[in-house]
Design a protein around this motif. Structure first.
Motif, PDB file in Angstrom:
ATOM      1  N   GLU A 192       0.693   4.928 -14.609  1.00  0.00           N
ATOM      2  CA  GLU A 192       0.307   4.924 -13.198  1.00  0.00           C
ATOM      3  C   GLU A 192       1.435   5.343 -12.256  1.00  0.00           C
ATOM      4  N   THR A 193       2.646   5.285 -12.726  1.00  0.00           N
ATOM      5  CA  THR A 193       3.766   5.729 -11.882  1.00  0.00           C
ATOM      6  C   THR A 193       4.124   7.189 -12.139  1.00  0.00           C
ATOM      7  N   LYS A 222       5.558  -3.752  -9.707  1.00  0.00           N
ATOM      8  CA  LYS A 222       5.562  -3.315 -11.109  1.00  0.00           C
ATOM      9  C   LYS A 222       5.902  -1.828 -11.164  1.00  0.00           C
ATOM     10  N   GLN A 274       1.964  -7.385  -6.438  1.00  0.00           N
ATOM     11  CA  GLN A 274       1.348  -8.679  -6.161  1.00  0.00           C
ATOM     12  C   GLN A 274       1.993  -9.250  -4.916  1.00  0.00           C
ATOM     13  N   ARG A 313       0.828  -1.214   0.000  1.00  0.00           N
ATOM     14  CA  ARG A 313       0.000   0.000   0.000  1.00  0.00           C
ATOM     15  C   ARG A 313       0.859   1.259   0.000  1.00  0.00           C
ATOM     16  N   ALA A 364       3.017   0.789 -10.126  1.00  0.00           N
ATOM     17  CA  ALA A 364       1.639   0.768 -10.607  1.00  0.00           C
ATOM     18  C   ALA A 364       0.823  -0.268  -9.854  1.00  0.00           C
ATOM     19  N   GLY A 365       1.491  -1.291  -9.357  1.00  0.00           N
ATOM     20  CA  GLY A 365       0.817  -2.346  -8.606  1.00  0.00           C
ATOM     21  C   GLY A 365       1.821  -3.276  -7.966  1.00  0.00           C
ATOM     22  N   ARG A 379       2.989   6.138  -5.616  1.00  0.00           N
ATOM     23  CA  ARG A 379       3.204   6.000  -7.064  1.00  0.00           C
ATOM     24  C   ARG A 379       4.610   5.525  -7.415  1.00  0.00           C
ATOM     25  N   THR A 435       2.475   1.707  -3.551  1.00  0.00           N
ATOM     26  CA  THR A 435       1.547   2.130  -4.599  1.00  0.00           C
ATOM     27  C   THR A 435       0.940   3.496  -4.304  1.00  0.00           C
TER      28      THR A 435
END
Length: 103
Positions: free
Chosen positions: A96-97, A53, A27, A15, A24-25, A21, A18
């Protein structure tokens, strides 16, 4: 990629990465079993693996963030270059970054 000792720490680190930034994600995979040497002892531990990522441009900032927010004295931080991939997915990571309107 990094590993953490618990699902809760993995979720918190994912969390924070992300939300800033830096990726982007993320896992969270696990639990996994890790067997490794640490300070002269063979260890056999349960860990959770984070696959992060991000872009090459953010690697230094991401590494600093992980070091500052990780419970391990020497956290695993490994970057693997993407040789090829789905152009739309790779564009998503870049977009997203770089966004600052929601971060």
């Amino acid at each position: 990629m990094t590993t953490v000792p618990s699902a809760d720490e993995g979720a918190a680190l994912a969390r924070s990465i992300t939300s800033q930034r830096l990726a982007a994600g993320v896992q969270i995979i696990g639990p996994i079993r890790s067997v490794y040497w640490w300070r002269g002892s063979l260890r056999d531990e349960q860990e959770w693996q984070l696959v992060i990522k991000t872009t090459r441009a953010l690697l230094d900032a991401l590494e600093n963030h992980i070091k500052a927010n990780h419970s391990y004295e020497t956290p695993e931080i490994i970057a693997t270059e993407i040789a090829a991939g789905n152009d739309d997915y790779l564009s998503w990571i870049s977009a997203e970054t770089q966004r600052t309107d929601a971060s």
